[in-house]
Design an enzyme around this catalytic site. Structure first.
Site, short mmCIF file in Angstrom:
data_model
loop_
_atom_site.label_atom_id
_atom_site.label_comp_id
_atom_site.label_asym_id
_atom_site.label_seq_id
_atom_site.Cartn_x
_atom_site.Cartn_y
_atom_site.Cartn_z
N SER A 28 1.01 -1.00 -0.30
CA SER A 28 0.19 -0.13 -0.08
C SER A 28 1.35 1.34 -0.05
O SER A 28 1.85 1.21 0.70
CB SER A 28 -0.71 -0.45 1.23
N HIS A 59 -4.79 0.58 -5.16
CA HIS A 59 -3.67 -0.69 -5.78
C HIS A 59 -3.74 -1.06 -7.10
O HIS A 59 -4.76 -1.35 -8.36
CB HIS A 59 -3.86 -1.78 -4.63
N HIS A 81 -6.07 -8.99 -1.61
CA HIS A 81 -6.26 -8.94 -0.15
C HIS A 81 -6.98 -10.14 0.64
O HIS A 81 -8.30 -10.05 -0.56
CB HIS A 81 -6.61 -7.79 0.18
N TYR A 83 -9.25 -9.90 2.65
CA TYR A 83 -10.76 -9.21 2.86
C TYR A 83 -11.41 -9.06 1.85
O TYR A 83 -12.06 -8.71 1.37
CB TYR A 83 -10.05 -8.06 4.00
N GLU A 84 -10.51 -8.74 0.37
CA GLU A 84 -11.84 -8.91 -0.56
C GLU A 84 -12.26 -9.88 -0.81
O GLU A 84 -13.26 -9.70 -1.97
CB GLU A 84 -10.57 -8.08 -2.03
N ALA A 111 2.50 -2.45 3.45
CA ALA A 111 2.34 -1.18 5.59
C ALA A 111 1.68 -1.10 6.43
O ALA A 111 1.39 -2.42 6.23
CB ALA A 111 1.27 0.28 4.23
N MET A 209 -2.60 -5.94 7.26
CA MET A 209 -3.79 -7.02 6.65
C MET A 209 -3.21 -8.56 5.14
O MET A 209 -3.69 -8.71 4.80
CB MET A 209 -4.83 -6.53 5.92
N SER A 210 -1.90 -8.45 5.14
CA SER A 210 -1.33 -9.23 3.85
C SER A 210 -0.24 -10.32 4.06
O SER A 210 0.00 -10.43 5.48
CB SER A 210 -0.53 -8.47 3.19
N ASN A 233 1.47 3.61 10.50
CA ASN A 233 0.54 4.27 12.08
C ASN A 233 1.06 3.40 13.46
O ASN A 233 1.87 2.28 13.13
CB ASN A 233 -0.54 4.41 11.45
N HIS A 245 -6.58 5.51 5.87
CA HIS A 245 -6.16 5.26 4.91
C HIS A 245 -5.26 6.25 4.21
O HIS A 245 -3.64 5.92 4.19
CB HIS A 245 -6.95 4.52 4.09
#
Ligand code: HPA
Length: 270
Positions: A28, A59, A81, A83-84, A111, A209-210, A233, A245
């Site tokens: 990201s 992306h 991902h 979550y998609e 990220a 998340m990846s 962050n 984001h």
């Protein structure tokens, strides 16, 4: 799964005759890197038969083939991902595909949120290990014996040799580097403060998340694997700020120059 992989492989090979040595996955906000290399050809994910296509704004979804220095590379500009809504085996299909195209080594970037309170936004972290307890294994399902063994060892997913190279290069570039354990959650929501405390107690230093699923699939098929997180962050509950984001993108943009330097040197050396 095997048939799907073979369909994708055939589709890519019809478009390009190029043997990458190293694969790179851009996280990201880090996607611009691919614009800086000596590009031979790009292939949009949408043009590959059977390929899972990313839906996240910002992306880009394509493979970039080219050279970093003398090194032939394949870059994923935009990843898939969990979550998609894809199955985990689809999420790691692109990683496997890059291995099947000939890549022997892979550098994963992402990220991530800093769970280790000594980190600060903008830091880079060499991934030393990961925890995937919160997600299904990408290796669930019939094993593809041609790729790797049914019960793969995971005691050194992130190659010590490559971690040493990243550390040395960070030092040469005057980039302060952290090291730590990456904990993968499903997303797309950021974690709750309680989940971040859980990650800390598990021994995690960053949350994301990846990546860990991709590292597992890459390691399973024998790719020498390494990863760098950009701590964009502090994870939920560590700072008082709410997460968004935009902040992730802004931090990634701010450190993009050093990130590119570190990635280039590492690819050349690995
Ligand atoms: N959590 C999960 N994924 C992330 C974060 C985070 O705080 N920051 C960037 N990706």
């Amino acid at each position: 799964m095997y048939n799907k992989l073979m369909t994708c492989l055939k589709s890519v090979k019809e478009k390009i005759d190029f043997k990458p040595e190293t694969a790179l996955v851009l996280g990201s906000g880090l996607g611009d890197y691919a614009d800086e290399i000596q590009v031979v050809q790009t292939i949009e994910y949408t043009s590959i038969e059977g390929f899972p296509v990313s839906t996240v704004k910002g992306h880009k979804g394509r493979f970039v083939f080219g050279y970093v220095g003398e090194k032939p590379v394949v870059i994923m500009q935009g990843r898939v991902h969990y979550y998609e809504g894809y199955k985990m085996s689809d999420v790691v299909l692109p990683t496997r595909l890059m291995g099947m195209l000939g890549a022997k080594k892979i550098l994963l970037t992402n990220a991530a949120g800093g769970a280790n309170p000594s980190f600060k936004p903008g830091d880079f972290m060499i991934i030393t290990d990961h925890i995937t307890t919160g997600i299904p294994s990408p290796l669930i399902g019939p094993n593809i014996d041609g790729l790797g063994t049914r019960f793969p060892d995971m005691s050194e997913v992130y190659s010590k040799r490559l971690r040493d190279i990243i550390r040395k290069n960070a030092k040469e570039c005057n980039i302060e580097i952290q090291e730590g354990v990456y904990v993968q959650f499903t997303g797309p929501n950021y974690e709750t403060p309680a989940e971040v405390r859980l990650a800390q107690r598990w021994g995690g230093d960053a949350v994301g998340m990846s990546t860990a699923c991709e590292a597992m699939a890459a390691h399973h098929m024998g790719l020498e694997t390494c990863g760098i997180s950009c701590i964009t962050n502090m994870a939920a509950g560590i700072s008082k700020e709410q997460l968004n984001h935009k902040e992730v993108q802004e931090t990634a943009d701010r450190v993009a120059k050093s990130f590119k330097e570190l990635v280039t040197k590492t690819i050349i050396d690995m």
